[in-house]
Design a protein around this motif. Structure first.
Motif, PDB file in Angstrom:
ATOM      1  N   SER A 196      39.690  32.956  83.197  1.00 52.42           N
ATOM      2  CA  SER A 196      39.162  32.181  82.067  1.00 52.42           C
ATOM      3  C   SER A 196      39.255  32.899  80.729  1.00 52.42           C
ATOM      4  O   SER A 196      38.796  32.366  79.715  1.00 52.42           O
ATOM      5  CB  SER A 196      37.699  31.808  82.336  1.00 52.42           C
ATOM      6  OG  SER A 196      36.919  32.976  82.523  1.00 52.42           O
TER       7      SER A 196
ATOM      8  N   LEU B 222      41.455  34.012  77.473  1.00 53.40           N
ATOM      9  CA  LEU B 222      42.516  33.226  76.844  1.00 53.40           C
ATOM     10  C   LEU B 222      43.888  33.575  77.420  1.00 53.40           C
ATOM     11  O   LEU B 222      44.719  32.694  77.630  1.00 53.40           O
ATOM     12  CB  LEU B 222      42.510  33.438  75.333  1.00 53.40           C
ATOM     13  CG  LEU B 222      41.310  32.820  74.589  1.00 53.40           C
ATOM     14  CD1 LEU B 222      41.367  33.165  73.118  1.00 53.40           C
ATOM     15  CD2 LEU B 222      41.266  31.308  74.786  1.00 53.40           C
TER      16      LEU B 222
ATOM     17  N   GLN C 191      42.405  23.967  80.557  1.00 48.41           N
ATOM     18  CA  GLN C 191      43.092  24.478  79.377  1.00 48.41           C
ATOM     19  C   GLN C 191      42.935  23.575  78.159  1.00 48.41           C
ATOM     20  O   GLN C 191      43.005  24.051  77.016  1.00 48.41           O
ATOM     21  CB  GLN C 191      44.586  24.647  79.692  1.00 48.41           C
ATOM     22  CG  GLN C 191      44.870  25.744  80.718  1.00 48.41           C
ATOM     23  CD  GLN C 191      46.269  25.637  81.298  1.00 48.41           C
ATOM     24  OE1 GLN C 191      46.737  24.547  81.628  1.00 48.41           O
ATOM     25  NE2 GLN C 191      46.946  26.774  81.414  1.00 48.41           N
TER      26      GLN C 191
ATOM     27  N   PRO D  80      40.617  22.043  76.263  1.00 47.54           N
ATOM     28  CA  PRO D  80      39.812  22.309  75.060  1.00 47.54           C
ATOM     29  C   PRO D  80      40.312  23.489  74.235  1.00 47.54           C
ATOM     30  O   PRO D  80      40.024  23.584  73.043  1.00 47.54           O
ATOM     31  CB  PRO D  80      38.417  22.624  75.643  1.00 47.54           C
ATOM     32  CG  PRO D  80      38.432  22.084  77.022  1.00 47.54           C
ATOM     33  CD  PRO D  80      39.840  22.210  77.500  1.00 47.54           C
ATOM     34  N   TYR D  81      41.063  24.390  74.869  1.00 50.77           N
ATOM     35  CA  TYR D  81      41.472  25.620  74.210  1.00 50.77           C
ATOM     36  C   TYR D  81      42.976  25.674  73.944  1.00 50.77           C
ATOM     37  O   TYR D  81      43.504  26.722  73.549  1.00 50.77           O
ATOM     38  CB  TYR D  81      41.056  26.820  75.077  1.00 50.77           C
ATOM     39  CG  TYR D  81      39.614  26.722  75.500  1.00 50.77           C
ATOM     40  CD1 TYR D  81      38.585  26.920  74.584  1.00 50.77           C
ATOM     41  CD2 TYR D  81      39.271  26.377  76.804  1.00 50.77           C
ATOM     42  CE1 TYR D  81      37.260  26.797  74.942  1.00 50.77           C
ATOM     43  CE2 TYR D  81      37.947  26.251  77.177  1.00 50.77           C
ATOM     44  CZ  TYR D  81      36.946  26.456  76.254  1.00 50.77           C
ATOM     45  OH  TYR D  81      35.630  26.322  76.616  1.00 50.77           O
TER      46      TYR D  81
ATOM     47  N   MET E  61      44.667  27.590  71.226  1.00 53.04           N
ATOM     48  CA  MET E  61      44.436  29.028  71.228  1.00 53.04           C
ATOM     49  C   MET E  61      45.254  29.756  72.291  1.00 53.04           C
ATOM     50  O   MET E  61      45.271  30.988  72.319  1.00 53.04           O
ATOM     51  CB  MET E  61      42.947  29.309  71.471  1.00 53.04           C
ATOM     52  CG  MET E  61      42.013  28.616  70.498  1.00 53.04           C
ATOM     53  SD  MET E  61      40.278  28.772  70.979  1.00 53.04           S
ATOM     54  CE  MET E  61      39.984  30.493  70.597  1.00 53.04           C
ATOM     55  N   LEU E  62      45.915  28.996  73.164  1.00 52.94           N
ATOM     56  CA  LEU E  62      46.598  29.604  74.305  1.00 52.94           C
ATOM     57  C   LEU E  62      48.065  29.885  73.997  1.00 52.94           C
ATOM     58  O   LEU E  62      48.758  29.053  73.402  1.00 52.94           O
ATOM     59  CB  LEU E  62      46.506  28.687  75.525  1.00 52.94           C
ATOM     60  CG  LEU E  62      45.095  28.326  76.002  1.00 52.94           C
ATOM     61  CD1 LEU E  62      45.175  27.383  77.202  1.00 52.94           C
ATOM     62  CD2 LEU E  62      44.300  29.572  76.363  1.00 52.94           C
TER      63      LEU E  62
END
Length: 442
Positions: A140, A142, A154, A156-157, A160-161
């Protein structure tokens, strides 16, 4: 009646009142109200030697009283050195060098950084990419979430990934090529080589893979040849093979490490969960002598955590290792797992149980809307959560997961009890699953 004080705990599952655990013994938990639960999932596939092992708590207490914390750059400890020596004979291949951390996500993050450090150390600084798989889960943080194939986690983020190349997962029940084993010739493994060649071998540092697909696919076992062929492809192209054993390691599949079933030799192994049996947060990297020596010659590993190489964590892990060896629990996991899988096979008679699968005491049941077409339920229906809730009400803790079929749809419930579970308790677990499926019309 006096009201309970408002909880100030930031819970992972908001909007749901959780029972308060009072105690545990073996494969059983009791809440504060006295209700008994069979721990059918070992929490999050963590508890292997069982709840209530006083010797583990005593080992932790002795070490904490002697020296609870030292920084890994300033001191070592006898217990850490002893644990590394004792673990080494069980490690796959020559992956005997232990880097102890605080969790599985940290372990996988450490492993991919180590793979990059190795490539730089040998003069291959253009190698920076890590190939994951289309269905997978590696953590979990990044970085590890970006390496995973879990779209629902993945989403929601996503901004950022980092983008990582992915090879097809060896997931036969939902084959990405629409073929079937063994007539397919394990075509999915050839996709790994295709991805390496497409990206340019000179840019690829490592490939990361679970020996049995865990939470992302509910204990899906790849074809027997897959890992060995993948390891050979990696060697041919100078790519390090990172074996993610966070869920499968320490006996969960009936071998010390899941990759042993294939005979493949990885370059780096990551561990967690059953490493300490749940008695301490833990993760670990077992690296090959070749990798560690190259990084050491280049000046060392530029990486670290405040709580890495922790002596109390090492004490817990050593006590768990003692129990696993002394009570032959890895073999017990294999034997009981085979019996449990046979017993669970009877659940296929339910109209929406599409598949029952697994290895050792890592077992999965997949729910489908259409068995013939292997068509999943819509994610909005949350069938896995409903089944897990019905089981929980009936006194059985399970591990639900979603997204197995399409990344979004695909309901799976896993059983992964402690290895000390008894045969009558396993039978009771399957009976609760059976009754819950009937009650839900599944």
């Amino acid at each position: 009646m006096e009201r309970a004080p408002e909880s100030l705990v930031f819970r992972r599952a908001p909007g749901r009142e959780l029972p308060t655990v009072e105690r545990g013994e073996g494969a059983v938990l009791w809440d504060r109200g006295g209700k008994r639960y069979l721990d059918g999932s070992g929490g999050a596939v963590v508890v292997n030697v069982g709840h209530g092992r006083a010797e583990v708590a005593q080992a932790m207490s002795r070490q904490a009283a002697a020296a609870a914390y030292v920084h890994g750059t300033q001191f070592t400890s006898d217990v850490l050195e002893e644990y590394a020596r004792r673990l080494a004979p069980h490690a796959p291949g020559d992956c005997r060098k232990l880097y102890l951390v605080s969790g599985g996500s940290e372990a996988n993050e450490t492993a991919v950084k180590l793979a990059r450090a190795y490539q730089v150390a040998i003069g291959a600084s253009s190698r920076h990419k890590v190939i994951g798989r289309s269905v997978s889960y590696h953590g979990s943080t990044l970085a590890t979430l970006g390496l995973s194939g879990r779209p629902t986690l993945q989403a929601p983020y996503a901004p950022m990934l980092a983008a990582h190349p992915r090879a097809m997962a060896p997931f036969c029940y939902h084959c990405p090529l629409g073929t079937s084993y063994p007539t397919c010739g394990v075509a999915c493994v050839e996709d790994l080589e295709a991805v390496i060649c497409r990206e340019g071998p000179e840019t690829v540092a490592a490939y990361i893979a679970e020996p049995v697909l865990g939470a992302s696919a509910g204990a899906a076992v790849p074809p027997a040849e897959y890992a060995a062929r993948a390891a050979e492809i990696c060697r041919r192209h100078g790519v390090l093979y990172v074996d993610d054993e966070v869920m499968t390691g320490f006996g969960r599949t009936g071998r010390w490490f899941g990759i042993e079933w294939s005979g493949a030799a990885p370059d780096i192994v990551t561990c967690g969960k059953g490493m300490s049996g749940g008695y301490m947060p833990v993760g670990g990297v077992l690296a090959s002598e070749r990798v560690v020596a190259a990084v050491a010659r280049a000046g060392g590993f530029v990486h670290g955590y405040t709580f890495s190489h922790h002596p109390v964590t090492a004490a817990a892990c050593l006590a768990v290792l003692d129990i696993l060896e002394r009570e032959d629990l890895v073999e017990r996991s294999r034997r009981l797992g085979e019996a449990a899988l046979l017993r669970m096979g009877a659940l296929r008679r339910h109209p929406h149980v599409g598949d029952v699968r697994g290895r050792g005491l890592m077992l999965g049941l997949e729910l489908v809307a259409d068995k013939d077409a292997r068509r999943p339920f819509s994610r909005a229906e949350k069938r896995a959560e409903a089944l897990a809730a019905a089981c929980f009400e009936g006194g059985l803790v399970t591990y639900p997961s979603a997204g197995a079929a399409t990344g979004t749809d695909g309901d799976v419930v896993m059983l992964a009890p402690p290895f000390v579970v008894t045969e009558p308790q396993l039978a009771e677990m399957v009976d609760v699953l059976d009754r819950s499926l009937y009650a839900l019309g599944l």
